[in-house]
Design an enzyme around this catalytic site. Sequence first.
Site, PDB file in Angstrom:
ATOM      1  CB  SER A 162      -0.781  -0.237   0.961  1.00 39.39           C
ATOM      2  OG  SER A 162      -1.479   0.902   1.258  1.00 39.39           O
ATOM      3  CG  ASP A 197      -2.777   3.778  -0.843  1.00 35.94           C
ATOM      4  OD1 ASP A 197      -4.184   3.497  -2.025  1.00 35.94           O
ATOM      5  OD2 ASP A 197      -3.224   2.950   0.311  1.00 35.94           O
ATOM      6  CG  ASP A 219      -6.364   0.146  -0.568  1.00 35.84           C
ATOM      7  OD1 ASP A 219      -5.506   1.343   0.030  1.00 35.84           O
ATOM      8  OD2 ASP A 219      -6.531  -0.890   0.552  1.00 35.84           O
ATOM      9  CD  GLU A 270      -8.542   3.657   8.366  1.00 36.06           C
ATOM     10  OE1 GLU A 270      -8.528   2.343   9.389  1.00 36.06           O
ATOM     11  OE2 GLU A 270      -7.699   3.054   6.946  1.00 36.06           O
ATOM     12  CB  THR A 309       1.322  -0.905   8.606  1.00 34.68           C
ATOM     13  OG1 THR A 309       0.978   0.809   8.806  1.00 34.68           O
ATOM     14  CG2 THR A 309      -0.657  -1.023   8.711  1.00 34.68           C
ATOM     15  NE  ARG A 312       0.275   4.770  12.196  1.00 37.61           N
ATOM     16  CZ  ARG A 312       0.786   5.285  11.478  1.00 37.61           C
ATOM     17  NH1 ARG A 312       1.884   5.968  10.543  1.00 37.61           N
ATOM     18  NH2 ARG A 312       0.955   3.821  10.118  1.00 37.61           N
TER      19      ARG A 312
END
Length: 545
Positions: free
Chosen positions: A65, A277, A281, A371, A503, A508
């Site tokens: 991705s 991206d 997706d 998201e 990922t 984060r």
Amino acid sequence: MAQFQDVLKQSGLHPKPAGLVLQYGTAGFRTNAKLLDHIMFRMGLLATLRSKKTKATIGLMVTASHNPEEDNGVKLVDPMGEMVTPAWEGYATQLANAEQEELLAALKDVIEKEAINMSQEADVFVGKDTRSSSVSLSKAALDGVSALGGHSKDYGLVTTPQLHYMVCCQNTQGKYGEATEEGYYKKFSQAFIQLTKNASNCTDDQKHLSVDGANGIGALKVREIESHLKKELHISLFNDGSTGKLNHQCGADFVKVQQNPPTGMKMNSGERCCSFDGDADRIVYYYTDSERQFHLLDGDKIATLISTFLKELLTQAALDLEIAVVQTAYANGSSTNYLEDTMKVVVRCTKTGVKHLHHAAQEFDIGVYFEANGHGTVLFSKAAEEKIQQLAEDSNTNDERKRASLLLQNTINVINQTVGDAISDMLLIEAILAIKGMTIQQWDAIYRDLPSRQLKVKVSDRRVIDTADAERRAVSPAGLQEAIDSLVKKYSRARSFVRPSGTEDVVRVYAEADTQENADSLAHEVSLAVYRLAGGVGEEPKPLH
Ligand code: NG1
Ligand code: ZN
């Protein structure tokens, strides 16, 4: 058994580096491509078992991705185009981490636990993105399928959502569409053209869109669909992969996180632009105003536009169907307030990762899930689709209801309900803007985002952070949540949370507040708390200003 002899022989060609441990993360395995050959082979095995178990076709997509070009990864796709279930994610981790000599035992364990009939046929669809490592890695996956006697179909270069679509078409015997690339282009472009027939006086400006293809697979595929759009959409394509590096200073993730335009894109002020991206997706929109100020329209703005449009159509059609919007903790606070207080729609918050959002969205007649980073789609329940179809076919209904029901039908057809899809989302958004005669500035003005900041902190083991309440609170390590709470109190309209990435090997940090300066300094202070309380490594986080 001869079958297992083949597995043994083939797995020797795809050996696991001893001691390497990887987890099935937010969206499958993802790490440096050099570490993934055995993972791909083993996921080929697992996809074959899943196919035998479900007696249906399973998908296997080779992609990382939005990660850098050097990384790669694999996502498994369940029969209706959804992500695999948590139990099978567990099996994936178990197979991936079994040392070479333990592989057969691990495989047999899954077969036994799931009572899999090994004489059942198996079919696996395989796709890959444009990374150079994807060529050999998808071959390793195909080897895994054949080692267990499964049949495979190699779709070659496709976007992740295209592969989800193929799997769903195959398992619905063509009811969802034809399981070919041509079938995909036809289904979505025809619905788009039907929708845009409802747009009056659409100017050339309104029909123009600049697309940043992230130098990835989406760029190749947007070129292919454009010829099916009958000039209803004029696309200027940038970062098409001919010269630039995949996701490097471009693409949806870069634009969203940096809150800046991608490099390599020509932007005139006020013009509508979007970025995909690396596996197409996700999508985000943006423009710059006459003062060269950048304006981002992320997944939250997209969800708001789509749910407003759908709600208006339901009112016109006089259909009593419940719409809900599903978000994650990353959704901008302003979007949640607008959806709940002004639009009066139900809003749900789930953990990060589309599998969670998808699941929650299935509980409603119409579930719009996005998201903030632009990954999302809309799900219509079977009952909702039937009600809409009945109305569209009802000869006794009035013109307004009829028109609205036909628009709803074409809206259903332009949406890839299997998973978030940059191309399908783009067509839906373009159609809505055209039908409503709306500019990107008007769309942007629906509500005003609260300034926000996302940062990453390196720690020695990110699993020390455990979260609850859809990731909005940290339950471990001790003292971290209290530290975040007291920092948040210093600012106005502020919110902050931390979670381990699924990922990347980072924690984060998200913060929002009344001004950009405050959001930045809150994010920095929370990063420091993570660094100090959760085992930070390397240099201490520095203030942003
Ligand atoms: P992680 O790395 O778990 O935060 C990221 C995105 C997810 C999702 C996955 C899969 C953010 C904050 N996180 O997950 O939303 O899209 O990648 O691509 O954007
Ligand atoms: Zn992606």
